[in-house]
Design an enzyme around this catalytic site. Structure first.
Site, PDB file in Angstrom:
ATOM      1  N   ASP A 189      13.828  32.840 -19.182  1.00 22.29           N
ATOM      2  CA  ASP A 189      15.193  32.346 -19.347  1.00 22.29           C
ATOM      3  C   ASP A 189      15.682  32.858 -20.720  1.00 22.29           C
ATOM      4  OD1 ASP A 189      17.535  30.644 -19.228  1.00 22.29           O
ATOM      5  OD2 ASP A 189      16.482  29.282 -20.593  1.00 22.29           O
ATOM      6  N   ASP A 238      19.046  31.459 -22.700  1.00 22.39           N
ATOM      7  CA  ASP A 238      19.664  30.444 -23.565  1.00 22.39           C
ATOM      8  C   ASP A 238      18.741  29.250 -23.758  1.00 22.39           C
ATOM      9  OD1 ASP A 238      22.203  31.783 -23.919  1.00 22.39           O
ATOM     10  OD2 ASP A 238      22.471  31.427 -21.781  1.00 22.39           O
ATOM     11  N   GLY A 288      26.365  27.685 -16.337  1.00 18.92           N
ATOM     12  CA  GLY A 288      27.403  28.693 -16.091  1.00 18.92           C
ATOM     13  C   GLY A 288      28.668  28.332 -16.839  1.00 18.92           C
ATOM     14  N   THR A 302      18.442  34.429 -15.827  1.00 14.93           N
ATOM     15  CA  THR A 302      19.338  33.575 -16.610  1.00 14.93           C
ATOM     16  C   THR A 302      20.663  33.341 -15.907  1.00 14.93           C
ATOM     17  OG1 THR A 302      20.549  33.393 -18.703  1.00 14.93           O
ATOM     18  CG2 THR A 302      20.206  35.608 -17.855  1.00 14.93           C
ATOM     19  N   THR A 303      21.293  32.267 -16.301  1.00 18.85           N
ATOM     20  CA  THR A 303      22.605  31.917 -15.787  1.00 18.85           C
ATOM     21  C   THR A 303      23.721  32.626 -16.551  1.00 18.85           C
ATOM     22  OG1 THR A 303      21.851  29.779 -15.050  1.00 18.85           O
ATOM     23  CG2 THR A 303      24.121  29.898 -15.674  1.00 18.85           C
TER      24      THR A 303
HETATM   25  C1  XBP Z   1      22.614  28.961 -19.609  1.00 18.63           C
HETATM   26  C2  XBP Z   1      23.964  28.545 -19.271  1.00 18.63           C
HETATM   27  C3  XBP Z   1      25.087  29.411 -19.563  1.00 18.63           C
HETATM   28  C4  XBP Z   1      25.491  29.523 -20.992  1.00 18.63           C
HETATM   29  C5  XBP Z   1      26.835  30.193 -21.060  1.00 18.63           C
HETATM   30  O1  XBP Z   1      21.686  28.252 -18.806  1.00 18.63           O
HETATM   31  O2  XBP Z   1      24.152  27.486 -18.702  1.00 18.63           O
HETATM   32  O3  XBP Z   1      26.166  28.880 -18.889  1.00 18.63           O
HETATM   33  O4  XBP Z   1      25.606  28.234 -21.571  1.00 18.63           O
HETATM   34  O5  XBP Z   1      26.827  31.426 -20.467  1.00 18.63           O
HETATM   35  P1  XBP Z   1      20.196  28.759 -18.599  1.00 18.63           P
HETATM   36  P2  XBP Z   1      28.118  32.005 -19.710  1.00 18.63           P
HETATM   37  O6  XBP Z   1      19.584  28.863 -19.964  1.00 18.63           O
HETATM   38  O7  XBP Z   1      19.531  27.671 -17.789  1.00 18.63           O
HETATM   39  O8  XBP Z   1      20.251  30.073 -17.854  1.00 18.63           O
HETATM   40  O9  XBP Z   1      29.331  31.461 -20.384  1.00 18.63           O
HETATM   41  O10 XBP Z   1      27.990  33.516 -19.848  1.00 18.63           O
HETATM   42  O11 XBP Z   1      28.021  31.549 -18.271  1.00 18.63           O
HETATM   43 MG    MG Z   2      17.980  27.778 -20.824  1.00 22.24          MG
END
Ligand code: XBP
Ligand code: MG
Length: 256
Positions: free
Chosen positions: A9, A11, A52, A124-125
């Site tokens: 992942d 973020d 997202g 990743t999202t």
């Molecule tokens: C990451 C997210 C993303 C970011 C923002 O989740 O939820 O939405 O916060 O990215 P994870 P975008 O770590 O579970 O993948 O604005 O590009 O969507």
């Molecule tokens: Mg995450």
């Protein structure tokens, strides 16, 4: 089955990008659009329940701004997409200005894994541009090529906690989930990896510390470094004081 690949992942796992990266970029996009919306650190903890960025803005409108008149009619889709494009631009600029370092042990483990012949992937999202800028600004231009697949954002219709992004990465690598270890920082991420069939190592952070990680294969506060040991919160690190590629392989293969 023996360990063949690590799927990361981004973020919260590779770097603490949410509070000082994404949140700040959302606020910059709102200000640029003339909106008086401000996502505080506390409010963002609730907003993170939706993965997202576009989905998160839509949730914010529904939950906190019911009286807001979306410019151009009833369907907020185009409005949200515009705002989100601006947010991505601000996020990239923020990271390019020297924004956000990798979490402890991440660079070391990636390098060790490559040396040990383990394959690497991202699931990743977040938007692909955001992954690229983080890898480039922390590890250098060539780091993107370390990964067999970068599965990101809207490439699948259902974001985490749905397993789709992990299934997509597994399919691209032509590997069964039993041969892969996922790295996550959140309950949604753990659910996604688990439902795709992967064992998961969770590194908690300030936003996710209190979540339920009982399904994690291993739960630590961070990956650790020789001079900055990690704390094992659940599971067995075989007595190691930081997470190594060799140690992971040993523990993973021992459990079959
Ligand atoms: C990451 C997210 C993303 C970011 C923002 O989740 O939820 O939405 O916060 O990215 P994870 P975008 O770590 O579970 O993948 O604005 O590009 O969507
Ligand atoms: Mg995450």
């Amino acid at each position: 089955m023996s360990l063949q690949a690590l799927i990361f992942d981004v973020d919260g796992t590779l770097a603490d990008t949410e509070r000082d990266g994404h949140r700040v970029a959302f606020n910059q996009a709102f200000a640029e659009a003339g909106l008086d919306w401000v996502w505080s650190v506390d409010l963002y903890a609730d907003l993170l329940s939706v993965t997202g960025g576009k989905e998160r803005i839509r949730y914010y409108l529904q939950r906190y701004r019911q009286d807001f008149q979306v410019p151009g009619g009833d369907d907020p889709g185009a409005f949200i997409a515009d705002l989100h494009r601006s947010k991505t631009r601000h996020y990239v600029a923020l990271l390019e200005s020297g924004g956000i370092p990798l979490r402890p042990g991440v660079e070391r483990l990636l390098r060790e894994a490559r040396d040990a012949g383990l394959r690497l992937a991202i699931a990743t999202t977040t938007t692909p541009e955001n992954v690229e800028v983080l890898l480039r600004t922390t590890l250098g231009e060539q780091a993107i090529d370390w990964f067999d697949v970068i599965a990101a954002g809207d490439v699948v219709p259902a974001k985490k906690p749905a397993p789709d992004i992990f299934s997509h990465a597994l399919e691209a690598m032509q590997l069964p989930p039993e041969a892969c270890l996922a790295f996550e920082d959140s309950q949604h991420g753990l659910a996604a990896a688990r439902d795709a069939g992967c064992r998961t190592l969770v590194t908690v952070n300030d936003y996710t510390r209190g979540q339920d990680f009982s399904d994690a294969w291993l739960l630590v506060d961070h990956l650790g470094e020789p001079d900055h040991p990690c704390q094992v919160l659940q599971g067995d690190l075989g007595g190691d004081a930081w997470v190594t590629a060799e140690g992971l392989r040993r523990l993973f293969d021992r459990q079959g």
